[in-house]
Design a protein around this motif. Structure first.
Motif, PDB file in Angstrom:
ATOM      1  N   LYS A 192       0.835  -1.211   0.000  1.00  0.00           N
ATOM      2  CA  LYS A 192       0.000   0.000   0.000  1.00  0.00           C
ATOM      3  C   LYS A 192       0.862   1.250   0.000  1.00  0.00           C
ATOM      4  O   LYS A 192       0.523   2.253  -0.631  1.00  0.00           O
ATOM      5  N   GLU A 197       1.489   4.451  -2.957  1.00  0.00           N
ATOM      6  CA  GLU A 197       1.309   5.855  -2.591  1.00  0.00           C
ATOM      7  C   GLU A 197       2.555   6.710  -2.809  1.00  0.00           C
ATOM      8  O   GLU A 197       2.489   7.926  -2.700  1.00  0.00           O
ATOM      9  N   ASP A 221       2.812   7.045 -10.739  1.00  0.00           N
ATOM     10  CA  ASP A 221       1.663   7.453  -9.924  1.00  0.00           C
ATOM     11  C   ASP A 221       0.543   6.416 -10.096  1.00  0.00           C
ATOM     12  O   ASP A 221      -0.164   6.401 -11.098  1.00  0.00           O
ATOM     13  N   TYR A 222       0.379   5.566  -9.078  1.00  0.00           N
ATOM     14  CA  TYR A 222      -0.631   4.511  -9.149  1.00  0.00           C
ATOM     15  C   TYR A 222      -1.980   4.936  -8.550  1.00  0.00           C
ATOM     16  O   TYR A 222      -2.927   4.146  -8.559  1.00  0.00           O
ATOM     17  N   GLN A 223      -2.064   6.152  -8.057  1.00  0.00           N
ATOM     18  CA  GLN A 223      -3.303   6.561  -7.401  1.00  0.00           C
ATOM     19  C   GLN A 223      -4.530   6.573  -8.323  1.00  0.00           C
ATOM     20  O   GLN A 223      -5.638   6.239  -7.881  1.00  0.00           O
ATOM     21  N   PRO A 224      -4.399   6.954  -9.591  1.00  0.00           N
ATOM     22  CA  PRO A 224      -5.580   6.859 -10.472  1.00  0.00           C
ATOM     23  C   PRO A 224      -6.130   5.431 -10.573  1.00  0.00           C
ATOM     24  O   PRO A 224      -7.340   5.229 -10.637  1.00  0.00           O
ATOM     25  N   VAL A 237      -5.783   3.071  -8.156  1.00  0.00           N
ATOM     26  CA  VAL A 237      -6.372   2.774  -6.854  1.00  0.00           C
ATOM     27  C   VAL A 237      -7.748   3.429  -6.732  1.00  0.00           C
ATOM     28  O   VAL A 237      -8.712   2.810  -6.259  1.00  0.00           O
ATOM     29  N   LYS A 238      -7.866   4.677  -7.181  1.00  0.00           N
ATOM     30  CA  LYS A 238      -9.137   5.382  -7.079  1.00  0.00           C
ATOM     31  C   LYS A 238     -10.205   4.733  -7.960  1.00  0.00           C
ATOM     32  O   LYS A 238     -11.379   4.651  -7.582  1.00  0.00           O
ATOM     33  N   ARG A 239      -9.793   4.292  -9.152  1.00  0.00           N
ATOM     34  CA  ARG A 239     -10.754   3.603 -10.030  1.00  0.00           C
ATOM     35  C   ARG A 239     -11.294   2.346  -9.349  1.00  0.00           C
ATOM     36  O   ARG A 239     -12.490   2.040  -9.440  1.00  0.00           O
ATOM     37  N   ASP A 299     -11.194   1.682  -5.965  1.00  0.00           N
ATOM     38  CA  ASP A 299     -11.914   2.043  -4.740  1.00  0.00           C
ATOM     39  C   ASP A 299     -13.324   2.558  -5.043  1.00  0.00           C
ATOM     40  O   ASP A 299     -14.254   2.355  -4.263  1.00  0.00           O
ATOM     41  N   ASN A 300     -13.463   3.250  -6.161  1.00  0.00           N
ATOM     42  CA  ASN A 300     -14.750   3.861  -6.530  1.00  0.00           C
ATOM     43  C   ASN A 300     -15.494   3.079  -7.605  1.00  0.00           C
ATOM     44  O   ASN A 300     -16.387   3.616  -8.247  1.00  0.00           O
ATOM     45  N   ASN A 348     -18.042   1.270  -9.546  1.00  0.00           N
ATOM     46  CA  ASN A 348     -19.493   1.390  -9.377  1.00  0.00           C
ATOM     47  C   ASN A 348     -20.194   0.090  -9.749  1.00  0.00           C
ATOM     48  O   ASN A 348     -20.162  -0.341 -10.893  1.00  0.00           O
TER      49      ASN A 348
END
Length: 440
Positions: free
Chosen positions: A48, A52, A95-98, A100-102, A104-105, A107
């Motif tokens: 994790k 980040e 940058d792996y956050q995009p 992770v956000k996809r 996490d969110n 739908n």
């Protein structure tokens, strides 16, 4: 070597890198930062944290081979493993956050775009839309006549019951009766024309109460169709909102006889803000009455159907039920197809996140970091031992990232499959239930 054993040895190699492989760095301490992300040694030691710690100075589109080499040239000779690894992260971590956000969110909501026939419900997961049906039943004196040996009033009551009992479960239905007051004598015209009564208030269908309402009147007087439409309109307006569908059904054997204008009343109702359609079932009507009632139905945006016998009346409702039954069958097929598309769209979306979005970042980072290590080795900045140690650490890093994202995607895929299975079962049960309800 199994997966668990391999992971264990990889962990040992990384611990070696972090703690003892570089003699000049042996005084550095190993400690996890907040949430186990960056530690005081300058890079993450858990997956994790790895996700980040980017983006590096030359990550993504900012990558510039010449500038990266200049940065690497500034490192001291025989630089230790931890320092090299820290520089790789600082310069080249993606940058792996995009991603992770996809994930996490992600739908999982599903909206069925197919309206239920006759019920017009909102999509799955939302409040159902409302359907209000008003039945206006002619109880004027002429309804005491007979068709095929059957009293027309009895046939009309049977039709009203058959219709109301076949409506979707959550539908609110009301029964208005007109012409059952006074008599068909001229002296009683005023009383009869004003004798419009709601015998079953607007609510969901209750068999016993509806039958009681139908038994509460007999055919007697005149025919105030226009005023009956107006009174029904007043109730529908007070009970409706923007999510309500309103329909009016008139069962009658004749024309307006109370000096009203049913065409105007039907047109006004249909063009009002509740847009209620006016439909008419003409029971044993002559040609003049049929033309008049057709005009009312046209003005009210509805349909006119005529029946001249008991057989015709039964066939009318048989046809109507068949239409609805076929509608439910089509609804089931379309709902299944829509769900199928949603299911594969969701799986494709997860594939796109893992195998396109994530893999692109990971492979870019891997290639650039491998290149940087090779550059340092070729330029004698690091030893073979340091080179091998960093390679092992990078193997561990990319395996951890791979496994984490892969397992995350697998969990979401299971959720998609679970929801698809539940919805498919729900749709199939609903279709079966409604087809059985409208079986003749």
């Amino acid at each position: 070597m199994d997966h668990v054993t391999k992971r264990f040895f990889c962990s040992l190699l990384v611990l070696c890198l972090l703690t003892s492989c570089a003699q000049q760095e042996s005084t550095d301490t190993l400690g996890g930062g907040k949430n186990g992300s960056k530690s005081n040694i300058g890079f993450a030691t858990d997956v994790k944290g790895m996700l980040e710690e980017g983006p590096g100075k030359y990550a993504g589109e900012k990558f510039n081979e010449e500038k990266v080499e200049q940065e690497l040239n500034n490192l001291p000779q025989d630089v230790g493993s931890k320092k090299v690894y820290t520089e790789l992260i600082r310069l080249l971590a993606e940058d792996y956050q995009p991603v992770v956000k996809r994930l996490d969110n992600f739908n999982l909501d599903y909206t069925n775009p197919n309206e239920e026939p006759g019920d017009i419900k909102k999509p799955v997961g939302e409040e159902p839309g409302k359907l209000h049906v008003t039945v206006l039943l002619d109880a004027s004196g002429s309804m005491a006549g007979k068709v095929d040996g059957k009293v027309k009033m009895d046939l009309a009551k049977g039709a009203a019951y058959s219709f109301a009992s076949s409506l979707p479960e959550q539908t609110k239905v009301s029964l208005w009766t007109y012409g059952h007051k006074g008599s068909n004598a001229e002296a009683d015209k005023n009383v009869s024309c004003k004798g419009i009564e709601e015998t079953y208030p607007l609510t969901t269908f209750n068999k016993e109460k509806y039958i009681t309402a139908l038994k509460s009147f007999k055919p007697t007087g005149w025919t105030p169709i226009a005023d009956a439409i107006e009174q029904a309109r007043n109730e529908l307006v007070s009970q409706s909102d923007e999510n309500t569908t309103n329909m009016v059904y008139i069962i009658s054997d004749g024309i307006e006889t109370c000096d009203g204008d049913p065409v105007k009343a039907a047109k006004s109702l249909y063009e009002s803000n509740i847009q209620a359609s006016v439909n008419i079932i003409g029971l044993d009507v002559d040609n003049n009455a049929q033309q008049s009632l057709k005009e009312v139905a046209r003005a009210g945006g509805g349909k006119y159907s005529t029946v001249d016998s008991v057989k015709d009346l039964k066939m009318y409702f048989k046809r109507e039920k068949s239409k609805i039954k076929v509608g439910w069958m089509l609804w089931g097929d379309r709902s299944s197809s829509s769900l199928y598309r949603w299911y594969y769209d969701k799986l494709n979306e997860l594939d796109e996140i893992e195998y396109t979005m994530f893999d692109k970042l990971k492979n870019s980072e891997k290639n650039r970091m491998r290149y940087a290590v090779e550059y340092l080795y070729k330029n004698k900045k690091i030893s073979q031992e340091t080179n091998d140690s960093i390679d092992n650490a990078l193997d561990y890093r990319f395996e951890e990232l791979d496994n984490y994202i892969h397992e995350y995607v697998k969990r979401l895929e299971k959720e998609v499959k679970k929801k698809e299975k539940a919805l498919r079962s729900e749709f199939e049960d609903k279709e079966k239930e409604m087809r059985q309800k409208y079986d003749n």
